[in-house]
Scaffold this active site. Structure first.
Site, PDB file in Angstrom:
ATOM      1  CE1 TYR A  32       0.957  -0.267   4.457  1.00 28.33           C
ATOM      2  CE2 TYR A  32      -0.156   1.845   4.415  1.00 28.33           C
ATOM      3  CZ  TYR A  32       0.659   0.939   5.057  1.00 28.33           C
ATOM      4  OH  TYR A  32       1.175   1.237   6.295  1.00 28.33           O
ATOM      5  NE  ARG A  51       6.868   4.345   1.074  1.00 28.35           N
ATOM      6  CZ  ARG A  51       6.565   5.121   2.110  1.00 28.35           C
ATOM      7  NH1 ARG A  51       7.460   5.363   3.056  1.00 28.35           N
ATOM      8  NH2 ARG A  51       5.371   5.672   2.213  1.00 28.35           N
ATOM      9  NE  ARG A  99      -6.328 -19.142   3.065  1.00 23.19           N
ATOM     10  CZ  ARG A  99      -5.442 -19.878   3.732  1.00 23.19           C
ATOM     11  NH1 ARG A  99      -5.310 -21.149   3.438  1.00 23.19           N
ATOM     12  NH2 ARG A  99      -4.692 -19.346   4.680  1.00 23.19           N
ATOM     13  CE  LYS A 148       2.927   3.197   3.254  1.00 27.28           C
ATOM     14  NZ  LYS A 148       2.953   3.221   4.709  1.00 27.28           N
ATOM     15  CD  GLU A 181       9.211   1.745  11.059  1.00 27.90           C
ATOM     16  OE1 GLU A 181       9.126   2.738  10.330  1.00 27.90           O
ATOM     17  OE2 GLU A 181       9.143   0.578  10.627  1.00 27.90           O
ATOM     18  CG  LEU A 206       7.933   2.510   5.311  1.00 28.21           C
ATOM     19  CD1 LEU A 206       7.749   1.299   4.400  1.00 28.21           C
ATOM     20  CD2 LEU A 206       6.629   3.254   5.455  1.00 28.21           C
TER      21      LEU A 206
END
Ligand code: PMP
Length: 291
Positions: A32, A51, A99, A148, A181, A206
């Site tokens: 994301y 990114r 799946r 991310k 972080e 990140l």
């Protein structure tokens, strides 16, 4: 009425949906990105696009569209939702397939979803005038926090722990006792000598786009930045502390685990950096001129 964008269509936010077999839903097999929006324009559009491209590449997910096409979708979504100040959220998953943990044998198209929402940046300015409190919790995440991904359960639990403790953010502490972080922000301190310190951009954090921008702001203010890990103890006795992200910009931190930092008021460097960031950050998009 609010709109979302799902796989080529703008739809009512309340009706927007992906399939139950989507790999984002099943496995958090998705990345994301979040852009801050001010005056109708995107903050640091380029950095976030870069990114995103890297996150997709690291997970071997094909980009579902070109960057200009994505920019057009974002612009249209902001227009339809009349968002001038807020954020754009984008998620791209590996797609929908029966799946099975391994990647689909026959490649499927990635799923792309965008939403946006308004944020009250005036309220954020007020928060910044008072500063916020953080707590520390063990960092329980995986070894590739530089990607991310939507695999955010440890971050979710950390943020909730912060709220339960009456704080705003949780700083994550690695097995060696160093802060990595925040649950959704990068962590900074200012040493007694006035040097900015933030953890090196390794796989444990990140690589914040705002973090990178702060290096430039620091330079224009004549401040030195040192990239190294620091402990919660060092933060508690630091001259200042603050955090950064695309939607909180620069937010002064005035307490850590109930210990007051300095005099308990936002530090002057954090406050200057917030102002400098907001004046220097590159805004692109439809209304970038309309300050
Ligand atoms: N760390 C984490 C874990 C985050 O989720 C975020 C917000 N995306 C950040 C740092 C800050 O990154 P950015 O400045 O790019 O918003």
């Amino acid at each position: 009425m609010r709109y979302a964008y799902v796989n080529g269509h703008y739809c009512r936010h309340g009706d927007a949906a992906v399939h139950v077999e989507d790999r984002g839903f099943q496995f958090a097999d998705a990345v994301y990105e979040v852009w801050g929006v001010r005056y109708g324009g995107l903050l640091d559009a380029e950095g976030h696009f870069q990114r995103l491209a890297r996150s997709l590449q690291e997970l071997r997910i094909e980009p579902p569209c070109t960057r200009p096409a994505l920019m057009r979708i974002i612009t249209e979504l902001l227009r339809r939702n009349r968002v001038r100040h807020g954020l754009v959220y984008l998620q791209i998953s590996r797609g929908q397939a029966r799946r099975d943990h391994a990647f689909p044998k026959k490649p499927v198209p990635p799923t792309i979803v965008l939403t946006c929402k308004r944020l009250d940046f005036a309220a954020a300015d007020t928060r910044a005038e008072h500063g916020i409190a953080v707590i520390t919790v063990p960092d329980q995440r995986w070894g590739r926090c530089d990607i991310k991904t939507v695999n955010l359960l440890p971050n979710v639990l950390a943020k909730q722990a912060a709220q339960d403790a009456g704080a705003t953010e949780a700083w994550l502490v690695d097995d060696n006792g160093y802060v990595t972080e925040g649950s959704s922000t990068n962590a900074w301190i200012v040493t007694k000598a006035g040097k900015l310190v933030t953890r090196q951009a390794d796989n444990a954090i990140l690589h914040g786009i705002t973090r990178a921008r702060i290096f430039e702001c620091a330079q224009s203010l004549g401040l030195e930045v040192e990239e190294r890990a620091f402990t919660p103890q060092e933060a508690a006795t630091a001259r200042e502390a603050f955090l950064t992200s695309a939607t909180s910009f620069v937010m002064p931190v005035v307490a850590i685990d109930d210990k007051t930092i300095a005099n308990g008021k936002p530090g002057s460097l954090a406050t200057s950096l917030r102002q400098t960031y907001l004046s220097q950050v590159y805004v692109s998009g439809p209304a970038s001129h309309a300050k």
